[in-house]
Design a protein around this motif. Structure first.
Motif, PDB file in Angstrom:
ATOM      1  N   SER A   1       0.790  -1.151  -0.030  1.00 12.93           N
ATOM      2  CA  SER A   1      -0.024   0.055  -0.061  1.00 12.93           C
ATOM      3  C   SER A   1       0.769   1.214  -0.071  1.00 12.93           C
ATOM      4  CB  SER A   1      -0.893  -0.126   1.133  1.00 12.93           C
ATOM      5  OG  SER A   1      -0.257   0.434   2.441  1.00 12.93           O
ATOM      6  N   ASP A   2       0.230   2.361  -0.130  1.00 17.89           N
ATOM      7  CA  ASP A   2       0.900   3.592  -0.036  1.00 17.89           C
ATOM      8  C   ASP A   2       1.439   3.836   1.188  1.00 17.89           C
ATOM      9  OD1 ASP A   2       0.154   3.872  -2.794  1.00 17.89           O
ATOM     10  OD2 ASP A   2      -1.712   5.157  -2.441  1.00 17.89           O
ATOM     11  N   ALA A   3       0.807   3.317   2.413  1.00 19.33           N
ATOM     12  CA  ALA A   3       1.389   3.605   3.700  1.00 19.33           C
ATOM     13  C   ALA A   3       2.729   3.292   3.706  1.00 19.33           C
ATOM     14  CB  ALA A   3       0.629   2.644   4.593  1.00 19.33           C
ATOM     15  N   ALA A   4       3.331   2.457   2.798  1.00 23.69           N
ATOM     16  CA  ALA A   4       4.775   2.018   2.679  1.00 23.69           C
ATOM     17  C   ALA A   4       5.649   2.600   1.716  1.00 23.69           C
ATOM     18  CB  ALA A   4       4.857   0.310   2.565  1.00 23.69           C
ATOM     19  N   ALA A   5       5.071   3.730   1.405  1.00 25.94           N
ATOM     20  CA  ALA A   5       5.863   4.631   0.225  1.00 25.94           C
ATOM     21  C   ALA A   5       7.439   4.809   0.390  1.00 25.94           C
ATOM     22  CB  ALA A   5       5.084   5.816   0.071  1.00 25.94           C
ATOM     23  N   TYR A   6       7.760   4.909   1.551  1.00 22.98           N
ATOM     24  CA  TYR A   6       9.082   5.157   2.065  1.00 22.98           C
ATOM     25  C   TYR A   6       9.810   3.955   2.592  1.00 22.98           C
ATOM     26  CZ  TYR A   6      13.111   8.556   2.875  1.00 22.98           C
ATOM     27  OH  TYR A   6      14.224   9.274   2.932  1.00 22.98           O
ATOM     28  N   VAL A   7       9.358   2.961   2.415  1.00 22.62           N
ATOM     29  CA  VAL A   7       9.903   1.569   2.983  1.00 22.62           C
ATOM     30  C   VAL A   7      10.863   0.844   1.827  1.00 22.62           C
ATOM     31  CG1 VAL A   7       9.497  -0.670   4.180  1.00 22.62           C
ATOM     32  CG2 VAL A   7       8.213   1.507   4.584  1.00 22.62           C
ATOM     33  N   HIS A   8      11.760   0.695   1.854  1.00 27.35           N
ATOM     34  CA  HIS A   8      12.581   0.298   0.774  1.00 27.35           C
ATOM     35  C   HIS A   8      13.695  -0.640   1.243  1.00 27.35           C
ATOM     36  CE1 HIS A   8      10.986   3.155  -2.521  1.00 27.35           C
ATOM     37  NE2 HIS A   8      11.078   4.031  -1.712  1.00 27.35           N
ATOM     38  N   GLY A   9      13.679  -2.008   0.563  1.00 25.87           N
ATOM     39  CA  GLY A   9      14.886  -2.936   1.116  1.00 25.87           C
ATOM     40  C   GLY A   9      14.751  -3.619   2.450  1.00 25.87           C
ATOM     41  N   THR A  10      13.610  -3.515   2.874  1.00 29.15           N
ATOM     42  CA  THR A  10      13.285  -4.016   4.519  1.00 29.15           C
ATOM     43  C   THR A  10      12.729  -5.552   4.271  1.00 29.15           C
ATOM     44  OG1 THR A  10      12.853  -1.859   5.324  1.00 29.15           O
ATOM     45  CG2 THR A  10      11.739  -3.811   6.389  1.00 29.15           C
ATOM     46  N   VAL A  11      13.349  -6.316   5.165  1.00 26.75           N
ATOM     47  CA  VAL A  11      12.944  -7.654   5.497  1.00 26.75           C
ATOM     48  C   VAL A  11      12.149  -7.408   6.824  1.00 26.75           C
ATOM     49  CG1 VAL A  11      13.495  -9.963   5.878  1.00 26.75           C
ATOM     50  CG2 VAL A  11      14.849  -8.639   4.253  1.00 26.75           C
ATOM     51  N   LEU A  12      10.857  -7.725   6.867  1.00 28.79           N
ATOM     52  CA  LEU A  12       9.948  -7.474   8.060  1.00 28.79           C
ATOM     53  C   LEU A  12       9.479  -8.962   8.592  1.00 28.79           C
ATOM     54  CD1 LEU A  12       8.123  -5.990   9.736  1.00 28.79           C
ATOM     55  CD2 LEU A  12       6.246  -6.043   8.105  1.00 28.79           C
ATOM     56  N   PRO A  13      10.196  -9.068   9.792  1.00 32.82           N
ATOM     57  CA  PRO A  13       9.631 -10.470  10.325  1.00 32.82           C
ATOM     58  C   PRO A  13       8.265 -10.297  11.085  1.00 32.82           C
ATOM     59  CG  PRO A  13      11.802  -9.528  11.271  1.00 32.82           C
ATOM     60  CD  PRO A  13      11.072  -8.353  10.526  1.00 32.82           C
ATOM     61  N   VAL A  14       7.615 -11.366  10.721  1.00 36.83           N
ATOM     62  CA  VAL A  14       6.240 -11.667  11.398  1.00 36.83           C
ATOM     63  C   VAL A  14       6.424 -12.916  12.048  1.00 36.83           C
ATOM     64  CG1 VAL A  14       4.032 -11.815  11.127  1.00 36.83           C
ATOM     65  CG2 VAL A  14       5.201 -10.272   9.582  1.00 36.83           C
ATOM     66  N   ASP A  15       6.954 -13.217  13.104  1.00 33.43           N
ATOM     67  CA  ASP A  15       7.500 -14.140  13.869  1.00 33.43           C
ATOM     68  C   ASP A  15       7.273 -14.482  15.208  1.00 33.43           C
ATOM     69  OD1 ASP A  15       9.126 -12.459  15.168  1.00 33.43           O
ATOM     70  OD2 ASP A  15      10.912 -13.177  14.698  1.00 33.43           O
ATOM     71  N   GLY A  16       6.514 -13.950  15.948  1.00 31.54           N
ATOM     72  CA  GLY A  16       5.830 -13.945  16.998  1.00 31.54           C
ATOM     73  C   GLY A  16       7.059 -13.816  18.187  1.00 31.54           C
ATOM     74  N   GLY A  17       8.143 -12.724  17.785  1.00 32.56           N
ATOM     75  CA  GLY A  17       8.883 -12.542  18.467  1.00 32.56           C
ATOM     76  C   GLY A  17      10.102 -13.399  18.641  1.00 32.56           C
ATOM     77  N   TRP A  18      10.216 -14.458  17.570  1.00 33.59           N
ATOM     78  CA  TRP A  18      11.451 -15.422  17.650  1.00 33.59           C
ATOM     79  C   TRP A  18      12.929 -14.760  17.501  1.00 33.59           C
ATOM     80  CZ3 TRP A  18      11.903 -20.918  17.698  1.00 33.59           C
ATOM     81  CH2 TRP A  18      13.052 -21.183  17.275  1.00 33.59           C
ATOM     82  N   LEU A  19      13.062 -13.789  16.725  1.00 41.87           N
ATOM     83  CA  LEU A  19      14.189 -13.069  16.257  1.00 41.87           C
ATOM     84  C   LEU A  19      14.711 -12.234  17.408  1.00 41.87           C
ATOM     85  CD1 LEU A  19      14.074 -12.453  12.642  1.00 41.87           C
ATOM     86  CD2 LEU A  19      15.467 -14.204  13.569  1.00 41.87           C
ATOM     87  N   GLY A  20      13.761 -11.628  18.267  1.00 44.62           N
ATOM     88  CA  GLY A  20      14.091 -11.007  19.506  1.00 44.62           C
ATOM     89  C   GLY A  20      14.332 -11.494  20.662  1.00 44.62           C
ATOM     90  N   ARG A  21      14.364 -13.130  20.571  1.00 43.58           N
ATOM     91  CA  ARG A  21      14.470 -13.846  21.785  1.00 43.58           C
ATOM     92  C   ARG A  21      16.010 -13.648  22.090  1.00 43.58           C
ATOM     93  NH1 ARG A  21      11.287 -17.817  24.366  1.00 43.58           N
ATOM     94  NH2 ARG A  21      12.447 -18.245  26.303  1.00 43.58           N
TER      95      ARG A  21
END
Length: 253
Positions: free
Chosen positions: A233-253
């Motif tokens: 969407s246009d809400a991400a107009a300035y988001v480029h080259g990002t890898v967005l984790p949707v992981d229940g917090g796994w990578l933050g553990r």
């Protein structure tokens, strides 16, 4: 919010017949996008993903393409890029996995996984992305993985491919951001899909995984919906080259 409204846009979702791909297609349709679903096994009419999209009031088209076949992928890219109605959103979700210890991992399994999960992703994105660059707008979303950041166990080909997807996301974003194209990726955590069935069936590893997830559960495919709509969407107009984790917090553990 209107910045999340995808009305009038056309989205292509690969690997759309089930699991994460189906959930992504449904989410995009519910946000207003028409959908072209691509899969090696997708029925021309009456599939579950088609029913989802039509129930949201959007149009659906099914295309069969085998991502293990480089020629089929090339032809798909040329066909999509040459259509009168342009592709606004490309979701590169098709994938496969083969499990075996590295010392026993067959060449055929390695080559299949790299072809489906990385080579085909680049070939399709090159064709559709070039058309987006010519028009000056577009959204590209790859499905990465927790194994874009970690090594995993018994999945060397899958891990190599998903690390490659992270690099490809950043490389394309660097080139295409000046042309109005947003290239990003979503890294699902441990999601209850066909790909993770073997892990969920293993009482030891399955429990160990859930115990390590701060959210305390396996994810569902629908947990990817919000991130998909956001990056499309246009809400991400300035988001480029990002890898967005949707992981229940796994990578933050």
């Amino acid at each position: 919010m209107t910045s999340f409204d995808l009305t009038g846009r056309l989205a292509v979702v690969t690997g759309a017949s089930r699991g994460i791909g189906r959930a992504m297609a449904r989410a995009l349709a519910e946000a207003g996008a028409d959908v072209i679903g691509v899969s090696a096994t997708l029925e021309q009419h009456g599939s579950q993903v088609a029913k989802d999209v039509l129930a949201a009031g959007r149009s659906f088209e099914a295309i069969r393409a085998d991502f293990a076949d480089p020629v089929a992928v090339r032809d798909l890219g040329e066909e999509l890029a040459g259509r009168e109605r342009p592709v606004d959103i490309l979701v590169n979700n098709a994938g496969t996995i083969r499990r075996a210890p590295a010392a026993e991992h067959r060449d055929a399994d390695w080559e299949l996984v790299l072809q489906v999960n990385l080579n085909a992703q680049f070939a399709l994105t090159r064709a559709v992305g070039a058309a987006m660059v010519a028009r000056g707008h577009g959204k590209i979303i790859f499905t990465a993985s927790l194994l874009s950041f970690q090594g995993g166990i018994n999945v060397p080909g899958y891990t190599a491919a998903k690390h490659g997807i992270t690099g490809l996301t950043k490389a394309l974003a660097n080139e295409w951001a000046p042309h109005g194209i947003n290239v990003n990726a979503i890294a699902p955590g441990y999601i209850a899909t066909d790909n993770t069935q073997a892990l969920r069936d293993d009482p030891v590893r399955g429990k160990a995984i859930v115990d390590r997830v701060p959210a305390g559960r396996w994810g569902s495919a629908d947990d990817l919906a919000g991130a998909t709509v956001f990056l499309a969407s246009d809400a991400a107009a300035y988001v480029h080259g990002t890898v967005l984790p949707v992981d229940g917090g796994w990578l933050g553990r």
